[in-house]
Design a protein around this motif. Structure first.
Motif, mmCIF file in Angstrom:
data_model
loop_
_atom_site.group_PDB
_atom_site.id
_atom_site.type_symbol
_atom_site.label_atom_id
_atom_site.label_comp_id
_atom_site.label_asym_id
_atom_site.label_seq_id
_atom_site.Cartn_x
_atom_site.Cartn_y
_atom_site.Cartn_z
ATOM 1 N N PRO A 153 -0.624 3.813 -8.641
ATOM 2 C CA PRO A 153 0.272 2.422 -8.613
ATOM 3 C C PRO A 153 -0.021 1.281 -7.648
ATOM 4 N N PRO A 154 -0.471 1.813 -6.187
ATOM 5 C CA PRO A 154 -0.828 0.653 -5.345
ATOM 6 C C PRO A 154 -2.334 -0.141 -5.698
ATOM 7 N N GLU A 155 -3.119 1.008 -6.424
ATOM 8 C CA GLU A 155 -4.465 0.267 -6.787
ATOM 9 C C GLU A 155 -4.325 -0.680 -7.785
ATOM 10 N N GLU A 156 -3.500 -0.254 -8.944
ATOM 11 C CA GLU A 156 -3.726 -1.157 -10.087
ATOM 12 C C GLU A 156 -3.067 -2.610 -9.704
ATOM 13 N N ILE A 157 -1.649 -2.515 -8.644
ATOM 14 C CA ILE A 157 -1.050 -3.684 -8.449
ATOM 15 C C ILE A 157 -2.065 -4.382 -7.406
ATOM 16 N N ALA A 158 -2.781 -3.764 -6.333
ATOM 17 C CA ALA A 158 -3.577 -4.551 -5.633
ATOM 18 C C ALA A 158 -4.779 -5.392 -6.460
ATOM 19 N N GLY A 159 -5.226 -4.535 -7.383
ATOM 20 C CA GLY A 159 -6.132 -5.229 -8.140
ATOM 21 C C GLY A 159 -5.814 -6.421 -8.981
ATOM 22 N N PHE A 165 -5.609 -14.158 -6.636
ATOM 23 C CA PHE A 165 -6.015 -15.020 -5.611
ATOM 24 C C PHE A 165 -7.524 -15.083 -4.983
ATOM 25 N N ALA A 166 -8.200 -14.598 -5.867
ATOM 26 C CA ALA A 166 -9.529 -14.595 -6.072
ATOM 27 C C ALA A 166 -10.086 -14.201 -4.309
ATOM 28 N N ILE A 167 -9.653 -12.844 -4.099
ATOM 29 C CA ILE A 167 -10.001 -12.194 -2.762
ATOM 30 C C ILE A 167 -10.534 -10.779 -2.974
ATOM 31 N N PRO A 168 -11.618 -10.658 -2.457
ATOM 32 C CA PRO A 168 -12.593 -9.591 -2.895
ATOM 33 C C PRO A 168 -11.544 -8.271 -2.531
ATOM 34 N N PHE A 169 -11.854 -7.387 -3.693
ATOM 35 C CA PHE A 169 -10.971 -6.107 -3.690
ATOM 36 C C PHE A 169 -11.884 -4.875 -3.264
ATOM 37 N N LEU A 170 -11.335 -4.092 -2.350
ATOM 38 C CA LEU A 170 -12.101 -2.811 -1.876
ATOM 39 C C LEU A 170 -11.024 -1.766 -2.349
ATOM 40 N N PRO A 171 -11.363 -1.119 -3.437
ATOM 41 C CA PRO A 171 -10.477 0.213 -3.608
ATOM 42 C C PRO A 171 -10.696 1.269 -3.264
ATOM 43 N N ARG A 172 -12.137 1.292 -3.018
ATOM 44 C CA ARG A 172 -12.733 2.589 -2.536
ATOM 45 C C ARG A 172 -13.470 2.996 -1.135
ATOM 46 N N ARG A 211 -10.708 -9.317 8.264
ATOM 47 C CA ARG A 211 -8.988 -9.416 8.088
ATOM 48 C C ARG A 211 -8.747 -8.658 6.848
ATOM 49 N N VAL A 212 -7.927 -7.511 6.693
ATOM 50 C CA VAL A 212 -7.794 -6.916 5.768
ATOM 51 C C VAL A 212 -6.294 -7.009 5.198
ATOM 52 N N LEU A 213 -6.014 -7.155 4.189
ATOM 53 C CA LEU A 213 -4.390 -7.008 3.686
ATOM 54 C C LEU A 213 -4.260 -5.872 2.785
#
Ligand SMILES: [Zn+2]
Ligand SMILES: [Zn+2]
Length: 252
Positions: A153-159, A165-172, A211-213
């Motif tokens: 769930p968190p990974e799907e929603i964060a993606g 917002f066109a912010i790079p996504f680091l799921p791994r 800086r990471v969200l």
């Protein structure tokens, strides 16, 4: 094929595509033929105002006297690693059955509904964050939990939020390296101890000075968010912010 039949076919395909993304039952009350929450349930959602919430654990509804140094009484003595953590909605009303359907009955299609609520909140309440954030990272689950559930769930929603917002996504980048006892059976400080050093960053070169969200689904004491932030800061990041869909009160 007749033109009317073509139109009919196309509208059925479009409805089918929409149904893949959005459920057609309200996730709160199961009323049919709605996209996302129905109007009645939407009115009952309790949005959290960022300005009047604790900046450490996202707790809402406190007077300005009780929030000292931007922290609620429960957070004064806790050494949080996040620069700021916030929650979008209270874990209450129609949000409760909706989250249960999403997480525990594998209604994965609800991810899009929740992601849109978070996007709305960010747009209204935290537009300043987007100049500050270099990466979005989901709070990790242990791989066996993800396997059992079939999705994360968190990974799907964060993606979805990262792409909106066109912010790079680091799921791994952030991993849970050991199984921990379920947080739900533990109280306050036990939750922090249970998770201590349970997460790890594997590629530190990515995070140096960034800086990471961190995005998660539900927050109670903020222990999970705090452990994510500790690991990310150990990985060289400069600051960590946290955002969750729902804030559950500690008494639950
Ligand atoms: Zn409803
Ligand atoms: Zn607090």
């Amino acid at each position: 094929m007749e033109i009317l039949q073509r139109i009919q076919l196309l509208s059925e395909i479009a409805a089918g595509a929409l149904n893949l993304v959005f459920p057609t039952r309200c996730p709160g009350c199961e009323r049919i033929d709605t996209v996302g929450f129905c109007q009645d349930c939407r009115r009952m959602l309790e949005w959290i105002e960022r300005k009047s919430a604790c900046q450490r654990c996202g707790a809402s509804g406190m007077s300005s006297q009780r929030i000292r140094g931007n922290a609620c009484p429960a957070c004064h003595n806790r050494n949080y690693k996040t620069t700021q953590a916030a929650a979008v909605l209270k874990y209450s009303g129609p949000l409760v059955p909706a989250i249960i359907r999403w997480k525990y009955r594998n209604q994965e299609k609800l991810t899009a509904v929740f992601a849109e609520l978070m996007v709305d909140w960010i747009t209204m309440q935290a537009p300043d964050w987007w100049e500050k954030i270099d990466y979005i990272v989901p709070a990790p689950h242990h791989p066996s939990t993800v396997r059992n559930r079939g999705f994360n769930p968190p990974e799907e929603i964060a993606g979805i939020i990262a792409s909106r917002f066109a912010i790079p996504f680091l799921p791994r980048i952030l991993f849970k390296i050991r199984m921990t006892a379920p947080q739900v059976r533990l109280k306050g400080d036990e939750r922090f101890a249970n998770l201590h050093e349970s997460m790890h960053v594997f590629d530190k070169s990515m995070l140096e000075g960034k800086r990471v969200l961190i995005i998660d689904d539900v927050m109670t004491t903020g222990a999970t968010m705090n452990e994510c932030a500790r690991a990310i800061l150990c990985g060289g990041a400069e600051k960590v912010y946290g955002l969750v869909l729902a804030r559950q009160s500690d008494s639950h």
